[in-house]
Design a protein around this motif. Structure first.
Motif, mmCIF file in Angstrom:
data_model
loop_
_atom_site.group_PDB
_atom_site.id
_atom_site.type_symbol
_atom_site.label_atom_id
_atom_site.label_comp_id
_atom_site.label_asym_id
_atom_site.label_seq_id
_atom_site.Cartn_x
_atom_site.Cartn_y
_atom_site.Cartn_z
ATOM 1 N N GLY A 21 36.788 40.219 44.310
ATOM 2 C CA GLY A 21 35.218 39.858 43.716
ATOM 3 C C GLY A 21 35.340 38.729 42.700
ATOM 4 O O GLY A 21 34.178 38.128 42.495
ATOM 5 N N VAL A 22 36.491 38.325 41.925
ATOM 6 C CA VAL A 22 36.334 37.299 41.255
ATOM 7 C C VAL A 22 35.991 36.034 41.440
ATOM 8 O O VAL A 22 35.146 35.360 41.028
ATOM 9 N N LEU A 23 36.438 35.528 42.779
ATOM 10 C CA LEU A 23 35.942 34.240 43.208
ATOM 11 C C LEU A 23 34.336 34.423 43.386
ATOM 12 O O LEU A 23 33.648 33.279 43.269
ATOM 13 N N ALA A 24 33.924 35.463 43.900
ATOM 14 C CA ALA A 24 32.462 35.644 44.454
ATOM 15 C C ALA A 24 31.862 35.604 43.135
ATOM 16 O O ALA A 24 30.549 34.947 43.013
ATOM 17 N N ARG A 25 32.143 36.049 42.002
ATOM 18 C CA ARG A 25 31.481 35.811 40.802
ATOM 19 C C ARG A 25 31.558 34.510 40.091
ATOM 20 O O ARG A 25 30.314 34.083 39.649
ATOM 21 N N ALA A 70 30.866 27.314 29.487
ATOM 22 C CA ALA A 70 30.496 28.458 28.547
ATOM 23 C C ALA A 70 30.338 29.725 29.514
ATOM 24 O O ALA A 70 30.689 30.762 28.951
ATOM 25 N N GLN A 71 29.511 29.497 30.396
ATOM 26 C CA GLN A 71 29.470 30.569 31.385
ATOM 27 C C GLN A 71 30.495 31.209 32.105
ATOM 28 O O GLN A 71 30.666 32.361 32.301
ATOM 29 N N LEU A 72 31.502 30.331 32.427
ATOM 30 C CA LEU A 72 32.499 30.838 33.016
ATOM 31 C C LEU A 72 33.494 31.599 31.887
ATOM 32 O O LEU A 72 34.090 32.568 32.237
ATOM 33 N N ASP A 73 33.421 30.895 30.623
ATOM 34 C CA ASP A 73 34.237 31.463 29.733
ATOM 35 C C ASP A 73 33.881 33.267 29.542
ATOM 36 O O ASP A 73 34.674 33.964 28.882
ATOM 37 N N ARG A 74 32.625 33.369 29.644
ATOM 38 C CA ARG A 74 32.029 34.717 29.367
ATOM 39 C C ARG A 74 32.135 35.743 30.358
ATOM 40 O O ARG A 74 31.805 36.724 30.391
ATOM 41 N N LEU A 75 32.669 35.247 31.799
ATOM 42 C CA LEU A 75 32.951 36.123 32.716
ATOM 43 C C LEU A 75 33.923 36.985 32.407
ATOM 44 O O LEU A 75 35.032 36.676 31.813
ATOM 45 N N VAL A 76 33.834 38.339 32.614
ATOM 46 C CA VAL A 76 35.087 39.219 32.237
ATOM 47 C C VAL A 76 36.347 39.000 32.617
ATOM 48 O O VAL A 76 37.516 39.200 31.919
ATOM 49 N N PRO A 77 36.573 38.550 34.049
ATOM 50 C CA PRO A 77 38.036 38.530 34.489
ATOM 51 C C PRO A 77 38.666 36.834 34.117
ATOM 52 O O PRO A 77 39.651 36.704 34.448
ATOM 53 N N VAL A 78 37.907 36.152 33.377
ATOM 54 C CA VAL A 78 38.382 34.792 32.881
ATOM 55 C C VAL A 78 39.268 34.860 31.684
ATOM 56 O O VAL A 78 38.897 35.635 30.732
ATOM 57 N N HIS A 79 40.470 34.365 31.925
ATOM 58 C CA HIS A 79 41.342 34.310 30.541
ATOM 59 C C HIS A 79 41.249 32.929 29.896
ATOM 60 O O HIS A 79 41.266 32.917 28.573
ATOM 61 N N LYS A 80 40.858 31.756 30.680
ATOM 62 C CA LYS A 80 41.088 30.562 30.026
ATOM 63 C C LYS A 80 40.205 29.593 30.959
ATOM 64 O O LYS A 80 40.410 29.483 32.232
ATOM 65 N N VAL A 81 39.407 28.708 30.294
ATOM 66 C CA VAL A 81 38.645 27.545 30.859
ATOM 67 C C VAL A 81 39.086 26.365 30.263
ATOM 68 O O VAL A 81 39.099 26.352 28.995
#
Length: 172
Positions: A21-25, A70-81
């Motif tokens: 589901g991470v890629l879909a998000r 900023a929006q990518l960074d706020r996604l829960v499964p994201v560690h680093k952008v």
């Protein structure tokens, strides 16, 4: 100073949890806001820590690209952008398989051009070649443009993969 409405390309590397589901998000973030993805690659990069790396090439104004990050960074499964286009020198490469169909002089010309572009023959029949080529998008585009009048039949590309130069890594 650059115009805030000026469009620019951005190559964004995202380190995420390797889970369903991470890629879909991530894609949903783009489609839900009308942002275009020009290239997208994803692969597991650390099995022990269950991490994957997503490389996204997109275009937008500086404000839009900052919003995306900023929006990518706020996604829960994201560690680093990381915006590799701003963070300093980086390498970007693609892999392409290019099928060229032809006989006689066209075959000779296709092989000559492939040699000049360092494309490798990975399949050959009496009427066609499949070349494997790595390089930046412009190199692959140029090779395909030269193959078009010779008999370009099909192209399959991976999309961009990119990495910052030097000792620093994307690891979380």
């Amino acid at each position: 100073m650059s115009d805030s409405n000026e469009m620019r390309a951005a190559t964004i590397a995202v380190l995420v949890e390797n889970e369903a589901g991470v890629l879909a998000r991530v894609i949903g973030l783009f489609s839900g806001r009308g942002y275009n993805i020009e290239s997208l690659t994803v692969a597991a990069v650390d099995e022990a820590r269950r991490l994957s790396r997503i490389t996204i090439v997109t275009t937008g104004t500086e404000m839009v690209i900052e919003q995306i990050k900023a929006q990518l960074d706020r996604l829960v499964p994201v560690h680093k952008v990381s915006d590799l286009t701003l963070d300093g020198p980086h390498l970007t490469r693609e892999l392409a398989l290019i099928k060229v169909v032809g006989k006689g002089e066209h075959r000779v010309e296709a092989l000559r051009l492939a040699d000049a572009f360092r494309a490798r023959v990975v399949d050959a029949t009496t009427e066609s070649f499949i070349f494997e080529m790595t390089g930046n998008a412009e190199k692959i585009d140029a090779f395909c443009a030269l193959m078009r009048p010779i008999g370009l039949a099909e192209v399959s590309r991976t999309g961009a993969v990119a990495m910052a130069r030097g000792p620093a890594g994307l690891a979380a």
